[in-house]
Each structure stands twice: as C-alpha cells, then as structure tokens.
Motif scaffolding. Sequence first.
Motif, PDB file in Angstrom:
ATOM      1  N   LYS A 292      65.793 -16.959  14.872  1.00 33.57           N
ATOM      2  CA  LYS A 292      65.995 -18.341  14.421  1.00 33.57           C
ATOM      3  C   LYS A 292      65.579 -19.333  15.504  1.00 33.57           C
ATOM      4  CE  LYS A 292      69.603 -21.410  12.597  1.00 33.57           C
ATOM      5  NZ  LYS A 292      71.042 -21.513  12.231  1.00 33.57           N
ATOM      6  N   ARG A 293      65.878 -19.006  16.757  1.00 35.91           N
ATOM      7  CA  ARG A 293      65.512 -19.881  17.870  1.00 35.91           C
ATOM      8  C   ARG A 293      63.990 -19.953  18.022  1.00 35.91           C
ATOM      9  NH1 ARG A 293      69.868 -17.638  22.408  1.00 35.91           N
ATOM     10  NH2 ARG A 293      71.722 -17.829  21.068  1.00 35.91           N
ATOM     11  N   THR A 294      63.343 -18.816  17.863  1.00 37.56           N
ATOM     12  CA  THR A 294      61.886 -18.788  17.989  1.00 37.56           C
ATOM     13  C   THR A 294      61.230 -19.626  16.904  1.00 37.56           C
ATOM     14  OG1 THR A 294      61.936 -16.585  19.011  1.00 37.56           O
ATOM     15  CG2 THR A 294      59.867 -17.276  18.000  1.00 37.56           C
ATOM     16  N   ILE A 295      61.679 -19.453  15.672  1.00 34.57           N
ATOM     17  CA  ILE A 295      61.121 -20.240  14.564  1.00 34.57           C
ATOM     18  C   ILE A 295      61.364 -21.728  14.798  1.00 34.57           C
ATOM     19  CG2 ILE A 295      61.322 -20.735  12.095  1.00 34.57           C
ATOM     20  CD1 ILE A 295      62.028 -17.744  11.719  1.00 34.57           C
ATOM     21  N   MET A 296      62.564 -22.074  15.229  1.00 33.07           N
ATOM     22  CA  MET A 296      62.897 -23.474  15.490  1.00 33.07           C
ATOM     23  C   MET A 296      61.997 -24.076  16.559  1.00 33.07           C
ATOM     24  SD  MET A 296      66.265 -24.996  17.383  1.00 33.07           S
ATOM     25  CE  MET A 296      65.687 -24.250  18.917  1.00 33.07           C
ATOM     26  N   LEU A 297      61.800 -23.348  17.668  1.00 37.11           N
ATOM     27  CA  LEU A 297      60.998 -23.879  18.762  1.00 37.11           C
ATOM     28  C   LEU A 297      59.513 -23.950  18.414  1.00 37.11           C
ATOM     29  CD1 LEU A 297      62.774 -22.223  21.815  1.00 37.11           C
ATOM     30  CD2 LEU A 297      62.726 -24.652  21.235  1.00 37.11           C
ATOM     31  N   VAL A 298      59.030 -23.005  17.618  1.00 34.73           N
ATOM     32  CA  VAL A 298      57.627 -23.086  17.167  1.00 34.73           C
ATOM     33  C   VAL A 298      57.428 -24.356  16.347  1.00 34.73           C
ATOM     34  CG1 VAL A 298      55.912 -22.058  15.634  1.00 34.73           C
ATOM     35  CG2 VAL A 298      57.125 -20.620  17.276  1.00 34.73           C
ATOM     36  N   LEU A 299      58.319 -24.594  15.378  1.00 36.42           N
ATOM     37  CA  LEU A 299      58.212 -25.810  14.559  1.00 36.42           C
ATOM     38  C   LEU A 299      58.351 -27.061  15.429  1.00 36.42           C
ATOM     39  CD1 LEU A 299      60.408 -24.756  11.492  1.00 36.42           C
ATOM     40  CD2 LEU A 299      57.917 -24.988  11.550  1.00 36.42           C
ATOM     41  N   PHE A 300      59.305 -27.039  16.328  1.00 34.30           N
ATOM     42  CA  PHE A 300      59.512 -28.182  17.213  1.00 34.30           C
ATOM     43  C   PHE A 300      58.263 -28.505  18.009  1.00 34.30           C
ATOM     44  CE2 PHE A 300      60.473 -29.368  21.636  1.00 34.30           C
ATOM     45  CZ  PHE A 300      60.995 -30.639  21.437  1.00 34.30           C
ATOM     46  N   PHE A 399      62.411 -33.754  29.277  1.00 34.44           N
ATOM     47  CA  PHE A 399      63.275 -33.021  30.206  1.00 34.44           C
ATOM     48  C   PHE A 399      64.349 -32.255  29.446  1.00 34.44           C
ATOM     49  CE2 PHE A 399      66.701 -36.253  30.270  1.00 34.44           C
ATOM     50  CZ  PHE A 399      67.804 -35.446  30.485  1.00 34.44           C
ATOM     51  N   SER A 400      64.778 -32.795  28.293  1.00 32.55           N
ATOM     52  CA  SER A 400      65.821 -32.119  27.515  1.00 32.55           C
ATOM     53  C   SER A 400      65.318 -30.805  26.930  1.00 32.55           C
ATOM     54  CB  SER A 400      66.314 -33.038  26.386  1.00 32.55           C
ATOM     55  OG  SER A 400      66.905 -34.210  26.897  1.00 32.55           O
ATOM     56  N   TYR A 401      64.127 -30.815  26.342  1.00 29.33           N
ATOM     57  CA  TYR A 401      63.657 -29.564  25.726  1.00 29.33           C
ATOM     58  C   TYR A 401      63.176 -28.567  26.762  1.00 29.33           C
ATOM     59  CZ  TYR A 401      58.467 -30.272  25.788  1.00 29.33           C
ATOM     60  OH  TYR A 401      57.144 -30.422  26.141  1.00 29.33           O
ATOM     61  N   HIS A 402      62.692 -29.043  27.920  1.00 28.66           N
ATOM     62  CA  HIS A 402      62.314 -28.086  28.961  1.00 28.66           C
ATOM     63  C   HIS A 402      63.548 -27.315  29.439  1.00 28.66           C
ATOM     64  CE1 HIS A 402      58.310 -30.003  29.317  1.00 28.66           C
ATOM     65  NE2 HIS A 402      57.986 -28.849  29.866  1.00 28.66           N
ATOM     66  N   THR A 403      64.679 -27.993  29.518  1.00 22.52           N
ATOM     67  CA  THR A 403      65.932 -27.296  29.853  1.00 22.52           C
ATOM     68  C   THR A 403      66.347 -26.390  28.711  1.00 22.52           C
ATOM     69  OG1 THR A 403      66.594 -29.334  30.997  1.00 22.52           O
ATOM     70  CG2 THR A 403      68.264 -27.630  30.719  1.00 22.52           C
ATOM     71  N   TYR A 404      66.316 -26.928  27.517  1.00 22.10           N
ATOM     72  CA  TYR A 404      66.839 -26.262  26.323  1.00 22.10           C
ATOM     73  C   TYR A 404      66.124 -24.947  26.032  1.00 22.10           C
ATOM     74  CZ  TYR A 404      68.849 -26.213  21.552  1.00 22.10           C
ATOM     75  OH  TYR A 404      69.525 -25.904  20.405  1.00 22.10           O
ATOM     76  N   GLN A 405      64.794 -24.967  26.021  1.00 19.31           N
ATOM     77  CA  GLN A 405      64.066 -23.754  25.627  1.00 19.31           C
ATOM     78  C   GLN A 405      64.241 -22.631  26.646  1.00 19.31           C
ATOM     79  OE1 GLN A 405      59.969 -24.889  25.158  1.00 19.31           O
ATOM     80  NE2 GLN A 405      59.598 -25.192  27.337  1.00 19.31           N
ATOM     81  N   GLN A 406      64.430 -22.980  27.913  1.00 23.20           N
ATOM     82  CA  GLN A 406      64.638 -21.944  28.917  1.00 23.20           C
ATOM     83  C   GLN A 406      65.996 -21.275  28.761  1.00 23.20           C
ATOM     84  OE1 GLN A 406      62.418 -20.901  31.051  1.00 23.20           O
ATOM     85  NE2 GLN A 406      60.858 -22.507  30.929  1.00 23.20           N
TER      86      GLN A 406
END
Length: 480
Positions: A292-300, A399-406
Amino acid sequence: MASLESARSTRAADRASASGATAGIDKGSISARLDRLPATRAIWKLVLLLSLGFFFELYDLLYTGYVAPGLVKSGILTPTTPGLFGTSGIAGFIAALFSGLFVGTIACGFLADRFGRRAIFTWSMLWYVAANTVMVFQDGAAGLNFWRFVSGMGIGVELVTIGTYLSELAPRHLRGRAFAVCQTIGFTAVPIVAYLSYLLVPNAPYGLDGWRWVVLLGGVSALFVWYFRRNLPESPRWLAGQGRLDEADAVLSRLEATVERQYGRALPAPGPADPVTQKSGFADMWKPPYRKRTIMLVLFHIFQTIGFFGFANWVPTLLVKQGVTVTSSLLYTTVIGLAAPLGPLLGYAIADRFERKHVIVCMAAVNIVAGLLFSQVRSAGAIVTLGVVLTLAANIISFSYHTYQQELYPTAIRARAVGFVYSWSRLSAVFSSFVIAFTLREFGVTGVFVFIAGAMSLVIVAIGLMGPRTLGKSLESISH
C-alpha cells in the motif's frame, strides 16, 4: 592466563557500558542506541555535512530553469517545439535531465544498499560534476541533452543516498528537524543559482556564454568531495544490516563518546529494541504492509513532480510568455528564489510536531490556490508574492516527503525501495515537461497552472487516504 582473561573481560564490560548496550550487540540494539542520542554538535555536524552535499546537488538539479533563457538566446534550444516530443526545445533539455534521474533512481538505487551510504554519496557526486563539466562545452542540442542525461544519472543516485543516509544517522526524535535543516541549507542553492543566472545569463563574460558560467560554478562541489568522505562515518544501521556488527559498534561507540563529552553527563539508557526486519528483497515492496505504501508513493511522485518542477523549471519561461523581459524575469525569479530555503526553515518548527502526511496535504492545497492566482496576475508585486507562496509550499512539501518516504521501508531495502518509488517522479517529469510545453503553446500560462492544480489535487487524495502515520516512531517500528 587467568589474569589475562580477567583483563579482557573487564575491557569488554567497559566497552558495553560506554556504548549503553545491555544485552550484547545486535541490529536492534544498534538502532536503539542511535535513537537515544541527544541533539549535540556531533549529531548536527553530520547533518551539516550531508546538507552541504545536498546544496551542490540541488544547485546542479535546479539551474535548469534559470539557464533556459540563455540556452534559447544562444540558439542551442528553442522555447517550444513543433511536435509534442521534439528534442530541440527547453522541454527536451528538461526531459534529458529527468530521464537520467529516472535511470539513476530506478536502476542504481540498489548501489547504496549494496556498497554503503558513504561510498555512493561520494562517487555519485563526482559523476555528475564531471558530466556537467563536459556538458558546458556542447554547442548543439544533441550533445547538450546527452550529457545532461548522464549528469542526471549521478544526481538521481545522490538524491536517494543522501535521504537514506540522513534518515539512518539522525535519532528518531529529531529526524524531521534534521531533514528540515538539510533542505534549508540545500535550498539556499536556489537564490544563489537564480542570482548568478541574473548576473551571467544575459551576458557573456570573457566571451563565454553566461549559462556556461552558471553550470561551471556548480563544479566547485568537486573540491569538497573528499572532505565530505573523510568526515562522514558509514551508517551503523547499514553496517549492522550487513552483519558487520563489530564495525557498526565501533562507529557508534566513537559517536557516542563524542556526544557524551558534549552532552556533559551520562547518555540516557537505550530504549527497548524494536524488532528488525532481518532480510528483505525487491519483492517485499509488494507485500503487506509495504504494498500500500509503494502504490501510494508511486502515485504521489507521479503528480507532485508536476507541481514542483512545473513551477521551478518553468517560471522564467512562463514570465517571458506573459510579456516580461528575460532580464526582468530572472530578477523576479531571483527574488522568489530567496524564499526557497525559508520553506524548510519554517517547517523546522513543525517537523516533529505534526504528522508528515498532514503537512503534505495542507501545502498541496496552498499550491493549488496560489498557482491559479499566479496565472492571473501581471504586477511585479503580485508575481513575486505569489511566487514566494508557491516556493514556500513546494519546499515544505519537499522536506516533508523526503523524511516520510525514508521512514516507510526497512533498512535492508530502504535505498532501492525509495529509489524505485522516487523514480516515478523522474519519469513523470520527462513527460510532463513536454505536456507543459504543449499546454503553454496551446492554452497559455493559465492552462499550465490548471494542469498543475489537477496534479496537486491527486497528491492530496493519495497521501490523505493511503498514508500511514510515522511521527515519533522508530524506523524499525514503522517497518512492521
């Protein structure tokens, strides 16, 4: 012999006491020891060193939009192209960069997982600096685009590596603030490259086109490469994940000793060790809870790129299209660029107080409103004000998503997983640059911002509905 064994036992006990380990060395204890470290100068020094690397990386990544008018002026590129996928225009130059970023992130992201964060951080930087230097001396669109592609590969690897490196070195209680500081320092490259472009692009100092000077000046990063390498330790989490527990303990023990001296008292005891994912491969990205996280981040990433780079790479050209002169457009974008580091700096105050997903959603909404207004204004004050708002919102998202995806993947596959999802932003940028060029020609600046607003609406949906909460949790607990 008995006294020798006793001495050895004493030294081992002393090492265990100094490190705070209470039950031997394992992957979980390494992470627990890292996460309890207070925010002293030693920790912030590591953040600073990685941030300086991020500065030079963003300089090379973001000069694209600022040198574009100079490339047109020199006759190498054209503002638009007769066909949707023509390679002789600005869109082709932007697409070459993001094609390289795509290959670097999707095909080479595994390098940091295999060879270590420290080595890949160093060599990927050398790679893109060398490629940019060769690109400076190209006089045709084909050579220019090829070397921009090669440069993009190195930048793509570097982007993934820095984020992974930082997330693993920063204790969990300041992970968000560490990324905010990193991005603040990194985004100071924006006003610097904007100002240099304002000074140089309209001119040809010493007979060399101004855009070439802008690119060459970024190569100074090569001078710092070995300094970075000498002062950065390998990630103890990565070493532990490779089964190199003694090395991980040695690196962490040195860091703990420095932190304790600066802290002025004994370090707090490590918390309980969270279970560590022992072994992961690419296929695990498609199993719960990561699927679910992978699908979410691809779409994002497909849609956030349209909003971020649709403005950052095109703003000088968009202003020229609205009737602003090249010199004035570069002056406006220089002023707007001054706001770039302020976004993550403002975000420092909220980085470890609010959920990353909520911050991303709110700033995407601000981007939509400010972008649509930007497309309608003509006065210098309104252009600069809305440009600043767009820049602040975009960089807080960044900066938020760089933290989040890691945070969403285990150490064993963090770099390759983030590289995979991040690569979709690069692929998106390749095609969206052509779509923006087409939209600009057919529907004008308003059409471009309507397109961007639609993309950011989908960002809100993806993150808002599918994103997990991560605030204040250890990397290991989020991975389960």
